[in-house]
Design a protein around this motif. Structure first.
Motif, PDB file in Angstrom:
ATOM      1  N   SER A   1      12.174   1.396  -5.033  1.00 19.53           N
ATOM      2  CA  SER A   1      11.570   1.283  -3.699  1.00 19.53           C
ATOM      3  C   SER A   1      11.277   2.657  -3.112  1.00 19.53           C
TER       4      SER A   1
ATOM      5  N   LEU B   1       8.109   3.809  -4.705  1.00 24.55           N
ATOM      6  CA  LEU B   1       6.974   3.123  -4.093  1.00 24.55           C
ATOM      7  C   LEU B   1       6.646   3.704  -2.725  1.00 24.55           C
ATOM      8  N   ARG B   2       7.672   4.063  -1.982  1.00 24.74           N
ATOM      9  CA  ARG B   2       7.456   4.664  -0.663  1.00 24.74           C
ATOM     10  C   ARG B   2       6.732   5.995  -0.779  1.00 24.74           C
TER      11      ARG B   2
ATOM     12  N   TRP C   1       6.996  -0.951  -0.077  1.00 25.98           N
ATOM     13  CA  TRP C   1       8.354  -0.679  -0.545  1.00 25.98           C
ATOM     14  C   TRP C   1       9.416  -1.416   0.250  1.00 25.98           C
TER      15      TRP C   1
ATOM     16  N   SER D   1      11.608  -4.492  -1.635  1.00 30.33           N
ATOM     17  CA  SER D   1      12.587  -4.072  -2.641  1.00 30.33           C
ATOM     18  C   SER D   1      13.697  -3.234  -2.022  1.00 30.33           C
TER      19      SER D   1
END
Length: 94
Positions: free
Chosen positions: A22, A25-26, A32, A35
């Motif tokens: 996550s 993804l951020r 994000w 997750s």
């Protein structure tokens, strides 16, 4: 005893992996939040529950594995405290 402990630790490692996923993804600008919430909530709930059940199982046995118990509970408590701190700090940034 070792197999049971491995089975108990694997979900924490998976949840930590989801947390780092996550974060990646951020950084890349993706979605994000889901997750991140799953990983932090999972760590915050799973660790006390599994520690309680492990303590109940060990209370009826001879505690000849004192060092292994200390390492296991130390790991679980450290991960739990870190996940709670991350959860509080993430709410602050909200």
């Amino acid at each position: 005893m070792k197999i049971r402990r491995i089975i108990e630790v694997i979900p924490t490692l998976i949840l930590i992996g989801i947390y780092f996923y996550s974060l990646s993804l951020r950084m890349s600008g993706g979605v994000w939040n889901n997750s991140f919430v799953i990983s932090i909530t999972g760590l915050s709930v799973y660790i006390p529950v599994i520690s309680f059940f492990e303590a109940m199982v060990n209370s009826s046995r001879n505690l000849k594995y004192k060092r292994q118990n200390r390492l296991f509970y130390g790991y679980m408590i450290a991960v739990w405290v870190i996940s709670l701190i991350v959860a509080v700090l993430s709410m602050e940034q909200g």
